[in-house]
Write a protein that holds these residues in place. Structure first.
Motif, short mmCIF file in Angstrom:
data_model
loop_
_atom_site.label_atom_id
_atom_site.label_comp_id
_atom_site.label_asym_id
_atom_site.label_seq_id
_atom_site.Cartn_x
_atom_site.Cartn_y
_atom_site.Cartn_z
N GLY A 85 -2.95 0.10 2.93
CA GLY A 85 -4.36 0.42 3.16
C GLY A 85 -4.84 -0.04 4.52
O GLY A 85 -5.62 0.67 5.18
N ARG A 86 -4.36 -1.20 4.97
CA ARG A 86 -4.74 -1.68 6.30
C ARG A 86 -4.13 -0.82 7.40
O ARG A 86 -4.74 -0.63 8.45
N VAL A 88 -3.68 2.40 7.11
CA VAL A 88 -4.53 3.59 7.12
C VAL A 88 -5.79 3.33 7.93
O VAL A 88 -6.20 4.15 8.76
N VAL A 89 -6.40 2.17 7.71
CA VAL A 89 -7.63 1.82 8.44
C VAL A 89 -7.32 1.68 9.93
O VAL A 89 -8.10 2.14 10.78
N HIS A 92 -7.28 4.93 11.61
CA HIS A 92 -8.49 5.73 11.42
C HIS A 92 -8.21 6.97 10.58
O HIS A 92 -8.67 8.07 10.88
N GLU A 94 -8.82 7.12 7.16
CA GLU A 94 -9.45 6.92 5.85
C GLU A 94 -9.84 8.23 5.18
O GLU A 94 -9.82 8.33 3.95
N ASP A 95 -10.19 9.26 5.97
CA ASP A 95 -10.59 10.55 5.40
C ASP A 95 -9.39 11.41 4.99
O ASP A 95 -9.55 12.36 4.23
N THR A 98 -5.32 8.24 1.16
CA THR A 98 -5.83 7.28 0.17
C THR A 98 -4.65 6.54 -0.44
O THR A 98 -3.66 7.17 -0.83
#
Length: 299
Positions: A85-86, A88-89, A92, A94-95, A98
């Motif tokens: 998840g980090r 992915v963040v 950039h 996030e859209d 998931t």
């Protein structure tokens, strides 16, 4: 963007504009994940799910090379899911991506039936009792069937895919017969296969395989059953009226229909079942020869 790395973590450049966070003590992605992302095909507007996503490497690679609408990664280990998840963040994304924490065996309950057009998986290769199990649990889970089996992966995939959805997996060739059997059992028709050789003079050590839910040969099995029934019925009726010539002509006509339909099947699909030693045209000849042999068989 700066994201603080935890102990034993590093930030790797994927050479495609994205980066990924990995823990050097846990299981880091290998060439098999890269090959699987290259083998998989996600079309524009499709949604894809990666089972056992680990660090999230496959969703990130697929986002970089395909036009899929959204990518989801399912990972049972909370630490790996949080790290993915980090990543992915950091990128950039996030859209577009998931990451969910959950068990592969409960994937259908988490996402619902027929939720994805594409499912990918780089599962544990070894049986629970095959070889030495790594004492470090994250590595043991990644390499051995500790928390899920091959059948768990394939059975859940069959429920998660939309009709005619595609399944992509990388595995070991020594389990190919088991893979084929389970895929056919759960109506995932094998459509494409690629063997990976570490060296030109060595045996393959990986196999990439694509399956189609409710594939064309599964559909054709129903069609051919109906054709056989029509042929037998017509033959019996013609024999009662001594119209043997009409019976043979009718069977020839049915055989021509089968031939025209078979020509719509891609050579690659045919070669998958007959091997690379013969050409696609020869495969068509073999199939059509068998159909005409049946059509002219006098019972």
């Amino acid at each position: 963007m700066n994201i603080p790395l935890k102990e034993n973590e590093r930030l790797d450049d994927l050479q495609n504009g994205y980066h990924i966070i990995q823990n050097t003590r846990d299981f880091c992605y290998g060439i098999d994940a890269v090959l699987l992302s290259d083998f998989a095909r996600v079309k524009k507007g499709e949604q894809a799910l990666d089972l056992g996503t680990g660090t999230g490497i496959i969703p990130i690679l697929l986002k970089a090379k395909t036009q899929g609408e959204h990518f989801t990664g399912l990972e049972i280990q909370e630490q790996s899911a949080e790290m993915a998840g980090r990543s992915v963040v950091y990128n950039h994304l996030e859209d577009a991506i998931t990451i969910r924490t959950g068990d592969i065996k409960e994937a259908t309950a988490i996402f619902g039936r027929a939720s994805f057009s594409v499912v990918t998986c780089n599962p544990p290769y070894m049986h629970g009792n095959h070889g030495l199990t790594n004492p470090h649990l994250p590595k043991a889970i990644a390499r051995h069937e500790v928390l899920c089996t091959l059948e768990d992966v394939i059975s859940q995939t069959a429920q998660l895919l939309k009709p005619r959805g595609r399944f992509y997996m990388v595995h070991r060739p020594f389990r190919l017969a088991e893979i084929m059997g389970l895929m056919m059992q759960y109506k995932l028709e094998p459509k494409r296969m690629r063997l990976v050789y570490p060296y030109v003079d060595r045996e393959p050590n990986m196999v990439l395989i694509e399956g189609l839910l409710g594939g064309i040969f599964h559909s054709f099995s129903i069609f051919f059953s109906l054709i056989k029934l029509l042929i037998f019925s017509a033959f019996c009726q013609c024999m009662e009226s001594d119209q043997l010539f009409f019976a043979v002509f009718f069977k020839l006509w049915i055989g021509c229909i089968c031939l025209l339909l078979l020509r719509q099947v891609s050579d690659k699909c045919l070669q998958f079942f007959f091997g690379d030693l013969v050409s696609g045209y020869h495969c068509q000849y073999v199939l059509c020869h068998n159909i005409f042999s049946f059509a002219f068989r006098i019972r």
